[in-house]
Design a protein around this motif. Structure first.
Motif, PDB file in Angstrom:
ATOM      1  N   ARG A   8      56.425  34.330  16.743  1.00  0.00           N
ATOM      2  CA  ARG A   8      56.093  35.704  16.356  1.00  0.00           C
ATOM      3  C   ARG A   8      56.650  36.700  17.356  1.00  0.00           C
ATOM      4  N   LEU A   9      56.642  36.354  18.627  1.00  0.00           N
ATOM      5  CA  LEU A   9      57.224  37.240  19.635  1.00  0.00           C
ATOM      6  C   LEU A   9      58.736  37.340  19.461  1.00  0.00           C
ATOM      7  N   ARG A  10      59.375  36.236  19.120  1.00  0.00           N
ATOM      8  CA  ARG A  10      60.814  36.276  18.853  1.00  0.00           C
ATOM      9  C   ARG A  10      61.109  37.176  17.657  1.00  0.00           C
ATOM     10  N   SER A  11      60.236  37.122  16.664  1.00  0.00           N
ATOM     11  CA  SER A  11      60.414  37.969  15.492  1.00  0.00           C
ATOM     12  C   SER A  11      60.301  39.443  15.849  1.00  0.00           C
ATOM     13  N   LEU A  12      59.390  39.773  16.760  1.00  0.00           N
ATOM     14  CA  LEU A  12      59.237  41.165  17.186  1.00  0.00           C
ATOM     15  C   LEU A  12      60.504  41.688  17.847  1.00  0.00           C
ATOM     16  N   ALA A  13      61.186  40.824  18.575  1.00  0.00           N
ATOM     17  CA  ALA A  13      62.373  41.265  19.317  1.00  0.00           C
ATOM     18  C   ALA A  13      63.521  41.633  18.401  1.00  0.00           C
ATOM     19  N   GLY A  14      63.570  41.037  17.202  1.00  0.00           N
ATOM     20  CA  GLY A  14      64.685  41.322  16.317  1.00  0.00           C
ATOM     21  C   GLY A  14      66.000  40.890  16.936  1.00  0.00           C
ATOM     22  N   PRO A  15      67.034  41.723  16.849  1.00  0.00           N
ATOM     23  CA  PRO A  15      68.342  41.334  17.380  1.00  0.00           C
ATOM     24  C   PRO A  15      68.467  41.494  18.896  1.00  0.00           C
ATOM     25  N   ALA A  16      67.460  42.019  19.542  1.00  0.00           N
ATOM     26  CA  ALA A  16      67.552  42.281  20.981  1.00  0.00           C
ATOM     27  C   ALA A  16      67.429  40.981  21.773  1.00  0.00           C
ATOM     28  N   VAL A  17      67.852  41.035  23.027  1.00  0.00           N
ATOM     29  CA  VAL A  17      67.694  39.898  23.931  1.00  0.00           C
ATOM     30  C   VAL A  17      66.215  39.742  24.273  1.00  0.00           C
ATOM     31  N   LEU A  18      65.691  38.549  24.070  1.00  0.00           N
ATOM     32  CA  LEU A  18      64.303  38.266  24.394  1.00  0.00           C
ATOM     33  C   LEU A  18      64.250  37.537  25.734  1.00  0.00           C
TER      34      LEU A  18
END
Length: 618
Positions: free
Chosen positions: A24-34
């Motif tokens: 879910r946190l990866r989904s929040l980041a979208g295309p940005a670097v996580l």
């Protein structure tokens, strides 16, 4: 729910959690670097999206220590201080003397520690996600992570503008998302136990004007020097007021090459440009830009543009105009922008200090009470009643709950400006706000200080910090970081150390700052006693935005939420020039309406890149 912000972080406890949480946190980041930073155990500690310069992270054995934001702690020094830590109780002593405006994040022996700034500019929120308590620097990140619904009552309180009282002023606008109050830290134990710990203490407030002025000068010098380097080009507001002018002289003293901006208001009696020009004459080598109001984007330009943020803000009024000014400074080489915002809230206490002064020193208290009464032209009976009042903070909250539709008058000597709703607020909004105020009273909400004047002063400083955060966020699209040094914790502490009746006076303007800047800022500026406003521009901006206001009047999100009366709101939006004494309320209403519309823009991620940001020992 709106889009996820470009820069954010979530703090996870050092314990097992549901596998879906990271997804879910990866989904929040979208295309940005996580970014992923682990605990010593290897479990995720910090997760989020941030530029490299935002966080400084170090390792010392099993200790992970990080600061996020503007801090005097460079990597080597941060690492040296981390070596002093073996328990979470060691964190704040190890960081003693650090200055700036920053979060503190730590992982120590299975315990996770997170806190923001006392000013409230850097905030912390918590929520339950996937069976564990997590923290974040932004409420809307946790709202998206948990699928939280809006808290309609907290939203209704936003209609009271700047009068939302402590502790409700800090509340998040989503159910299940809770603020970690400024001045307290959140600790997450490996076993799941959660607790808060107070890390900030009020200074004693016993310093004379001269002693406190010396401390304030030193704190401001450090705050400015932290942000500027000799020879670097720095943008700065030069409004003609004491706050922004002081920062300009401090930046010049630190060796910055200044590009300053001054607004030339349309009103013939506005003196800001005059005082700004006088100041500029004593700042050789600066590039002084003066903009006539008619040549700038009008107030409320872009009113129907998408608005993002954790909460509504009156910064909306001048958002497009300020972005234009930032672009002008950046085009001339400025690397950042200094704002004098926060000076009004930090360096001068409210007249409420008279309540305690009268009891400690009756003669001085009566003299100051007479001075403020004459200055504000208040009836003697009203002043006497508020000075003699001994009601508790909880009693004041209860009283306020029953007077939400009654405009305040003469509350300066009590616990602050009493909250009140605009006449277009609905009966539902009135009921919800009253219930929340009474609940705070029943919970025995404690003031920020036992003395009324100290409470009001501290609350004002935290309000300033909160709005400084809005300004920084609003200015980000222009690519020029905006800093408000008056809202650094060390500056606030230096100001609050002054005796209130010497830091404020009915016979002089901002005596504490004037004393602090003596010998650096020209006396003609320090002796200024007027403060101009932009009422002409305010009304003109609303006239230019009348097509947006008309659209909102017919399709208001506030009305749909049951918080505004449709007919009364329509009258206010279509004829704002007829409002008497309700400017702040209308601005707050526009801010809430714009914020609700911004939430309708859903965030659709389309892929994520992940970066392992595991720190290395230095």
């Amino acid at each position: 729910m709106g889009a996820t912000p470009a820069c954010w972080f979530v703090v996870l406890p050092d314990r097992a959690h549901a596998p879906g949480l990271l997804d879910r946190l990866r989904s929040l980041a979208g295309p940005a670097v996580l970014h992923l930073v682990p605990h010593a155990s290897g479990r995720p500690w910090l997760v989020g999206c941030w530029p490299d310069e935002e966080l400084t992270i170090c390792v010392s054995g099993d200790v992970r220590l990080a600061v996020a934001g503007m801090s005097s702690l460079r990597p080597a020094e941060l690492t040296a201080r981390a070596r002093q830590i073996t328990d979470t109780t060691h964190i704040e002593p190890a960081l003693s003397g650090a200055h700036g405006c920053f979060h503190v994040l730590a992982s120590v022996a299975g315990h996770t520690y997170v806190r923001g700034s006392f000013s409230g500019q850097r905030r912390v929120y918590r929520a339950e996600a996937a069976g564990v308590t997590v923290c974040a620097d932004q409420a809307r990140v946790l709202a998206r992570l948990t699928g939280a619904e809006l808290d309609t009552t907290q939203l209704a309180l936003q209609l009271t503008a700047d009068t939302v009282p402590h502790p409700l002023a800090e509340g998040a606008l989503w159910r299940g998302v809770h603020v970690v109050r400024p001045g307290t830290a959140m600790e997450l134990a490996r076993g799941g136990k959660v607790r808060t710990r107070r890390w900030w203490r009020q200074p004693a407030a016993g310093l004379s004007l001269g002693e406190a002025a010396t401390g304030l000068r030193e704190a401001l010098e450090r705050a400015v020097a932290l942000r500027v380097r000799p020879g670097e080009v720095v943008g700065a507001d030069l409004s003609g007021g004491m706050d922004s002018t002081s920062l300009c002289f401090l930046a010049a003293h630190a060796g910055a090459r200044l590009v300053t901006v001054t607004l030339d208001a349309g009103a013939a009696n506005n003196e800001d440009r005059l005082y700004a020009s006088r100041a500029a004459e004593h700042l050789p080598g600066i590039e002084h830009l003066v903009f006539a109001s008619a040549d700038l984007p009008a107030y409320f330009s872009g009113l129907d543009d998408r608005v993002e943020g954790d909460e509504p803000t009156a910064v909306l009024r001048a958002r497009v105009q300020q972005q234009y000014l930032a672009e002008q400074m950046r085009a001339r080489g400025a690397l950042l922008r200094l704002s004098g915002f926060g000076g009004d809230q930090v360096v001068q206490p409210s007249p409420a200090y008279v309540h305690a002064l009268l009891r400690h020193s009756p003669a001085a208290g009566l003299r100051h009470a007479a001075g403020w009464r004459a200055r504000h032209r208040r009836p003697l009976k009203m002043i006497a009643r508020t000075l003699l009042d001994r009601g508790s903070y909880a009693a004041w909250l209860t009283e306020a709950a029953g007077l939400l539709h009654t405009p305040p008058a003469g509350d300066d000597l009590r616990w602050g400006l009493r909250p009140h709703l605009p006449p277009w607020a609905s009966e539902q909004a009135l009921q919800l706000c009253g219930e929340r105020l009474r609940a705070a009273a029943r919970d025995a909400a404690e003031p920020l200080h036992p003395e009324r004047g100290r409470h009001v002063w501290t609350a004002a400083a935290q309000h300033g910090g909160r709005v400084a955060g809005h300004l920084a966020h609003s200015g980000a699209p222009a690519g020029l970081p905006l800093h408000s040094p008056f809202c650094d914790d060390a500056v606030i502490e230096a100001a609050l150390a002054a005796r209130p009746h010497e830091a404020a006076s009915p016979w002089s303007y901002k005596p504490l700052l004037a004393a602090a800047m003596h010998g650096l800022v020209p006396e003609t500026i320090l002796r200024r006693t007027t403060k101009d406003h932009f009422g002409y521009e305010w009304l003109g901006g609303l006239r230019r935005s009348r097509h947006v206001l008309a659209t909102w009047a017919e399709d208001s999100r506030l009305v749909a939420a049951g918080l505004a009366d449709e007919d009364a709101l329509r009258r206010a939006l279509l004829s704002p020039q007829l409002l008497i004494g309700q400017i702040a309320e209308l601005e707050a209403t526009l801010a809430v309406e714009a914020w609700l519309r911004g939430l309708e823009h859903q965030h659709t991620p389309d892929g994520t890149r992940e970066m392992n940001s595991a720190p290395t020992a230095r």
